[in-house]
Design a protein around this motif. Structure first.
Motif, PDB file in Angstrom:
ATOM      1  N   TYR A  23    -114.422  13.710  -8.830  1.00  0.00           N
ATOM      2  CA  TYR A  23    -114.292  14.267 -10.170  1.00  0.00           C
ATOM      3  C   TYR A  23    -112.770  14.969 -10.372  1.00  0.00           C
ATOM      4  O   TYR A  23    -112.192  14.758 -11.443  1.00  0.00           O
ATOM      5  CB  TYR A  23    -115.085  15.193 -10.318  1.00  0.00           C
ATOM      6  CG  TYR A  23    -116.649  14.839 -10.065  1.00  0.00           C
ATOM      7  CD1 TYR A  23    -117.295  14.176 -11.259  1.00  0.00           C
ATOM      8  CD2 TYR A  23    -117.441  14.923  -9.173  1.00  0.00           C
ATOM      9  CE1 TYR A  23    -118.670  13.849 -11.087  1.00  0.00           C
ATOM     10  CE2 TYR A  23    -118.759  14.759  -8.940  1.00  0.00           C
ATOM     11  CZ  TYR A  23    -119.235  13.637  -9.877  1.00  0.00           C
ATOM     12  OH  TYR A  23    -120.560  13.273  -9.971  1.00  0.00           O
ATOM     13  N   LYS A  32    -110.775  11.814 -11.356  1.00  0.00           N
ATOM     14  CA  LYS A  32    -110.946  11.314 -12.753  1.00  0.00           C
ATOM     15  C   LYS A  32    -110.041  12.394 -13.387  1.00  0.00           C
ATOM     16  O   LYS A  32    -109.211  11.865 -14.398  1.00  0.00           O
ATOM     17  CB  LYS A  32    -112.292  11.581 -13.125  1.00  0.00           C
ATOM     18  CG  LYS A  32    -113.341  10.491 -12.537  1.00  0.00           C
ATOM     19  CD  LYS A  32    -114.583  10.964 -13.111  1.00  0.00           C
ATOM     20  CE  LYS A  32    -115.645  10.115 -12.620  1.00  0.00           C
ATOM     21  NZ  LYS A  32    -117.240  10.396 -12.983  1.00  0.00           N
ATOM     22  N   THR A  33    -110.168  13.802 -13.127  1.00  0.00           N
ATOM     23  CA  THR A  33    -109.397  14.370 -13.973  1.00  0.00           C
ATOM     24  C   THR A  33    -107.919  14.438 -13.913  1.00  0.00           C
ATOM     25  O   THR A  33    -107.033  14.347 -14.981  1.00  0.00           O
ATOM     26  CB  THR A  33    -109.616  15.991 -13.755  1.00  0.00           C
ATOM     27  OG1 THR A  33    -110.958  16.150 -13.868  1.00  0.00           O
ATOM     28  CG2 THR A  33    -109.074  16.867 -14.590  1.00  0.00           C
ATOM     29  N   THR A  34    -107.324  14.133 -12.671  1.00  0.00           N
ATOM     30  CA  THR A  34    -106.005  13.988 -12.384  1.00  0.00           C
ATOM     31  C   THR A  34    -105.509  12.737 -13.150  1.00  0.00           C
ATOM     32  O   THR A  34    -104.238  12.825 -13.359  1.00  0.00           O
ATOM     33  CB  THR A  34    -105.715  13.688 -10.744  1.00  0.00           C
ATOM     34  OG1 THR A  34    -106.122  15.021 -10.177  1.00  0.00           O
ATOM     35  CG2 THR A  34    -104.388  13.847 -10.428  1.00  0.00           C
ATOM     36  N   LYS A  91    -106.326  11.066 -15.693  1.00  0.00           N
ATOM     37  CA  LYS A  91    -106.209  11.475 -17.215  1.00  0.00           C
ATOM     38  C   LYS A  91    -105.066  12.349 -17.533  1.00  0.00           C
ATOM     39  O   LYS A  91    -104.373  12.131 -18.442  1.00  0.00           O
ATOM     40  CB  LYS A  91    -107.534  12.012 -17.703  1.00  0.00           C
ATOM     41  CG  LYS A  91    -108.735  10.922 -17.890  1.00  0.00           C
ATOM     42  CD  LYS A  91    -109.850  11.248 -18.373  1.00  0.00           C
ATOM     43  CE  LYS A  91    -109.876  11.581 -19.761  1.00  0.00           C
ATOM     44  NZ  LYS A  91    -109.699  10.482 -20.452  1.00  0.00           N
ATOM     45  N   ASN A  92    -104.953  13.361 -16.507  1.00  0.00           N
ATOM     46  CA  ASN A  92    -103.695  14.088 -16.809  1.00  0.00           C
ATOM     47  C   ASN A  92    -102.435  13.404 -16.803  1.00  0.00           C
ATOM     48  O   ASN A  92    -101.664  13.764 -17.612  1.00  0.00           O
ATOM     49  CB  ASN A  92    -103.765  15.272 -15.807  1.00  0.00           C
ATOM     50  CG  ASN A  92    -104.837  16.439 -15.962  1.00  0.00           C
ATOM     51  OD1 ASN A  92    -105.457  16.284 -17.137  1.00  0.00           O
ATOM     52  ND2 ASN A  92    -104.930  17.269 -15.068  1.00  0.00           N
ATOM     53  N   SER A 125    -108.651  20.533 -23.221  1.00  0.00           N
ATOM     54  CA  SER A 125    -108.666  21.050 -22.053  1.00  0.00           C
ATOM     55  C   SER A 125    -107.232  20.799 -21.215  1.00  0.00           C
ATOM     56  O   SER A 125    -106.866  21.514 -20.184  1.00  0.00           O
ATOM     57  CB  SER A 125    -109.626  20.531 -21.173  1.00  0.00           C
ATOM     58  OG  SER A 125    -109.543  19.073 -21.098  1.00  0.00           O
TER      59      SER A 125
END
Length: 609
Positions: A180, A183-185, A187-188, A232
């Motif tokens: 997870y 996934k976040t990194t 997209k950042n 976010s």
């Protein structure tokens, strides 16, 4: 390599690579390199478990390979019990949970794809996002040209493929929280890259930052799309816009990725692939498939309290491995067997009976104790253990119910083996009875003796290539039934070595010529036979051939006197044996010189009054 072993390695490498990223690369503004690193980390985590460092170095042209078969534990391993059906275990529950998790997250991923399709059809007001080669931007939004530029960057650099890759990887390793973060990194980083280009197009960072802030709040998002107004990420995006670009020397940090890859590759081969604890965990996770005997009811161990301490694995092994012998089941035999043994250098010695129950029960318990190889953390000393054989529904009296306090021996916890007796399940065909190896008049054997069997192995064995590559050595323990016709049937691997050696051992026995059957009262009978086959590799390059050597029979010591072969042992009734001790070759050479080079079996018979 089992699927569970592969799964464990993938998760370990994902954690290692992401830890490296957070420590050294996360704060750098080389967004393109960061993106490449994360994608490579995910891909290599899936690939490295299949790689071996020996593929990248020069290998010697030949290897001398030896395979040997030893019978040091053969006599102690006689058993006539059928396989028990394994109850639904915690491991199986975890497997079911993992599969359900995959199905859930795969279904969620498919649902999100349909949600994206619905968004394109709805063309909602106030939205600005892209997916693959398509984009949706509300014409009424301020700064339309800048937003167009932002979404064009997402499409041109194929950011959606990164998102889809990590979403699918997340389906496979959904139980690992680190995915997870990936996934976040990623997209950042996509947003940083698009913001960098869009800000240049805008020409003013302050104006661009205000454009993001003005429309970001209260906008619904889809996890698979690259959205311009992602609430976010606002704080991080604005921070990165104003952050000073990383120095050129920071690029050197990315050069550390190659040593990291080499370390993980070596870790894969030298530490993880050959780590016995991890391999045992992976084997435990592998889905067991067991078919119950059609002529006998389910036989199970009695309820076992959760144990802690050095003896816990021993108790669990006994409860799992001891089987109710067929002969004892047929006779409705119930009672207690008390066995004494000595732990010396973390190995069981002088294993013998204190109270006997008969019908194969004593031999079954002794065999199981000798087979256990987890005494490494257990204190040496003299011990006794009682195994209670119980049969629900039987009307026969219990035997050996008295408490046994053997002087000088520390008593261990009672283990109960339970069978559900049902007269309707009694074997109808007496011809199908399977006899114990040590309880018949004449034991089965290979035509011409075991030397000819060794010669057969010498000719037929093919050392598995996967085992050679991974330097796999050890023993495969097998059981089989020698039929009345001499054929070998019901061949099973009792203790695995893996890497193709188990299959090769089964193939050798399946292809074996017919044996001479065992006899009872002059009549051929079916006999259960246990045998370990040792696989050994040595590194010698003296010849281009690949010789295969087979081991010889051990030295038999009966009441302190050496016997030339096992014939003398076969003449002794099992009921007259007090104890048997297996001595490995190194110690046997110390005790008996060259005669003990193949190991030794010490047999002590009961003293006659």
């Amino acid at each position: 390599m089992t699927w569970a072993h592969y799964f464990l390695q993938v998760n370990i490498y994902l954690v290692i690579f992401y830890a490296f990223y957070k420590l050294l690369l996360d704060k750098e503004t080389y967004f393109v390199l960061n993106r490449m690193y994360l994608i490579a980390a995910g891909g290599l985590s899936l690939i490295i478990p299949f790689l071996r460092p020996e593929w990248f170095v020069r290998q010697p042209a030949t290897q001398q390979i030896k395979i040997s078969i030893d019978q040091l534990t053969m006599i102690a391993q006689g058993t006539v019990a059928p396989d028990e059906s394994n109850p639904f275990s915690l491991i199986q529950a975890l497997i079911v949970l993992y599969i359900l998790g995959i199905l859930f997250f795969l279904g969620r991923f498919i649902f999100q794809l349909f949600a994206v399709k619905k968004l394109f059809r709805a063309n909602p007001a106030g939205m600005a996002f892209s997916f693959l080669g398509r984009k949706v931007i509300d014409p009424a939004l301020p700064g339309l040209d800048t937003i167009e530029r932002h979404e064009e960057i997402h499409i041109r650099q194929h950011h959606t493929f990164d998102v889809l890759f990590f979403e699918l990887l997340g389906v496979l390793v959904w139980c690992n929280p680190i995915i997870y973060f990936y996934k976040t990194t990623i997209k950042n980083i996509h947003e940083y890259l698009a913001d960098e280009e869009a800000a240049k197009f805008q020409g003013d960072k302050e104006t661009y930052a205000m454009l993001i802030l003005s429309q970001a709040f209260g906008v619904n998002q889809n996890i698979l799309t690259n959205s311009f107004f992602n609430q976010s990420l606002i704080k991080k995006r604005v921070f990165m816009l104003y952050k000073k670009r990383s120095a050129k020397t920071a690029v050197l940090k990315y050069g550390l990725f190659l040593p990291l890859f080499a370390v993980t590759l070596l870790l894969s081969s030298a530490t993880i692939n050959k780590n016995e604890s991890l391999r045992k965990v992976a084997e435990e996770i592998s889905v067991p498939i067991s078919l119950p005997e059609p002529s006998l009811p389910i036989i199970k161990a009695g309820p076992v309290k959760k144990e802690t301490g050095s003896w816990a694995p021993f108790y669990a092994y006994l409860a799992k491995s001891i089987k109710y012998p067929v002969a004892a089941y047929k006779d409705q035999l119930q009672g207690n067997v008390t066995i004494k043994f000595t732990l010396q250098n973390n190995e069981p010695k002088n294993v013998g009976t204190v109270t006997q129950l008969g019908s194969g029960c004593d031999a079954e318990v002794m065999k199981t104790i000798l087979n256990f190889n987890g005494f490494k953390s257990t204190e040496n000393g003299q011990y006794s253990i009682t195994i209670a054989f119980r049969m629900n529904g039987a009307t026969t009296p219990l035997k050996n119910t008295q408490n046994i306090n053997l002087k000088g021996y520390k008593p261990l916890r009672l283990i109960t083996i339970i069978s559900n007796y049902d007269s309707k399940t009694q074997p109808q065909d007496t011809e199908a009875k399977v006899y114990d190896f040590v309880s018949i008049d004449t034991q089965p054997g290979f035509p011409g003796g075991m030397d000819h069997f060794y010669a057969y192995l010498h000719k037929a064995v093919r050392y598995p290539a996967e085992a050679v590559k991974n330097n796999i050595q050890g023993k495969v323990f097998l059981s089989f039934i020698v039929e009345k016709t001499g054929e070998l049937k019901d061949i099973k691997v009792e203790r695995k070595l893996g890497w193709g050696t188990d299959e090769e051992a089964v193939r050798l026995l399946s292809s074996s010529p017919k044996w001479t059957p065992g006899t009872q009262d002059g009549v051929p009978v079916r006999v259960k036979y246990n045998i370990p086959i040792s696989f050994t590799l040595t590194q010698e390059n003296k010849t281009s051939a690949i010789p295969i050597e087979t081991g010889a029979a051990p030295l038999y010591i009966i009441d302190g006197k050496p016997a030339t072969d096992k014939t003398a042992l076969e003449k002794i009734s099992p009921n007259d044996i007090e104890s048997m001790t297996v001595i490995k070759s190194e110690k046997a050479i110390v005790l008996y010189g060259d005669a003990g080079k193949n190991g030794a079996i010490q047999v002590v018979t009961k003293k006659k009054n």
